[in-house]
Write an enzyme that holds these catalytic residues in place. Sequence first.
Site, mmCIF file in Angstrom:
data_model
loop_
_atom_site.group_PDB
_atom_site.id
_atom_site.type_symbol
_atom_site.label_atom_id
_atom_site.label_comp_id
_atom_site.label_asym_id
_atom_site.label_seq_id
_atom_site.Cartn_x
_atom_site.Cartn_y
_atom_site.Cartn_z
ATOM 1 N N GLU A 61 42.852 4.375 -60.824
ATOM 2 C CA GLU A 61 42.299 3.967 -62.118
ATOM 3 C C GLU A 61 42.593 2.501 -62.422
ATOM 4 O O GLU A 61 41.729 1.773 -62.900
ATOM 5 C CB GLU A 61 42.874 4.852 -63.230
ATOM 6 N N LYS A 68 60.566 -8.985 -62.809
ATOM 7 C CA LYS A 68 61.729 -8.835 -63.673
ATOM 8 C C LYS A 68 62.136 -10.209 -64.204
ATOM 9 O O LYS A 68 62.124 -11.194 -63.467
ATOM 10 C CB LYS A 68 62.874 -8.220 -62.872
ATOM 11 N N ASP A 95 64.114 -3.775 -57.763
ATOM 12 C CA ASP A 95 62.999 -3.720 -58.705
ATOM 13 C C ASP A 95 62.650 -5.070 -59.307
ATOM 14 O O ASP A 95 62.079 -5.138 -60.395
ATOM 15 C CB ASP A 95 63.308 -2.714 -59.812
ATOM 16 N N HIS A 143 58.334 6.897 -57.216
ATOM 17 C CA HIS A 143 58.835 5.545 -56.993
ATOM 18 C C HIS A 143 59.067 5.309 -55.496
ATOM 19 O O HIS A 143 59.747 6.109 -54.840
ATOM 20 C CB HIS A 143 60.162 5.322 -57.721
ATOM 21 N N GLU A 162 59.055 -2.649 -55.573
ATOM 22 C CA GLU A 162 59.038 -1.280 -56.090
ATOM 23 C C GLU A 162 57.599 -0.923 -56.462
ATOM 24 O O GLU A 162 56.940 -1.651 -57.214
ATOM 25 C CB GLU A 162 59.924 -1.146 -57.328
ATOM 26 N N ALA A 174 55.132 7.616 -70.728
ATOM 27 C CA ALA A 174 56.223 6.683 -70.446
ATOM 28 C C ALA A 174 56.170 5.474 -71.366
ATOM 29 O O ALA A 174 57.211 4.974 -71.829
ATOM 30 C CB ALA A 174 56.173 6.239 -68.987
ATOM 31 N N GLU A 177 57.242 6.696 -74.885
ATOM 32 C CA GLU A 177 58.660 7.064 -74.874
ATOM 33 C C GLU A 177 59.535 5.819 -74.887
ATOM 34 O O GLU A 177 60.580 5.774 -75.554
ATOM 35 C CB GLU A 177 58.958 7.922 -73.639
#
Length: 226
Positions: A61, A68, A95, A143, A162, A174, A177
């Site tokens: 999609e 980071k 990450d 992941h 990642e 997610a 949250e």
Amino acid sequence: MPINYNFTDLVNTIEPGHLMATSNSFQDMMMRYQCAIMEVETKIRVLNEEFSLRMRRNPIESIKTRMKSPASIYEKMERRGYPLTIDSMERNLNDIAGVRVICSFPEDIYSVARLITEQDDIIVLQIKDYIANPKPNGYRSLHLIVAVPIFLANEKKNMKVEIQFRTIAMDFWASLEHKVKYKKDVENPEQVAKELKECADIIASVDYRMQEIEHSTSLVGKEKKE
């Protein structure tokens, strides 16, 4: 995409005994991570083009990328007690470079992940399947930590990226949250956590029901053609 991170302020917060390196060294390393993101994103977009041509539907999609921030890198290294050096950053953090692949259905996640990891220049370093084994709060995602080669003017270097795979519904949960979790002065946090977990379970159930509906409509379409 240019990297606008200014590492000078971060360096100035580090004790003199920790030779974290110069701003130029940090910028150089972040450029390498950005190149690694571009490599992984290109691989996924190539698959996307092939799916569009060969399949009746496209399982991917959208694709999102992120780097980071220097502050987050520093905070995580300090919290985990890692040496505050460029070498330590590269060795211990997985990450720094991130790619998120949003798929239509849970089975698409595993199909696309398999196609990526089977490419002969990708090295799989770690797999965490939070779909088969959700986190206690209800978080679901697949992941992967992979090493991908980047080709610079004078060298080839493997860089860690990642890759997170989610359905649209998993990504929706997610995102909300995360916003709720970082709100201050939330009343009844235990009740909120319970309701978020219940929502995650409901969303997971909907994901698989939608997948079953897609299967049934695909079979009907196939029968009509035959």
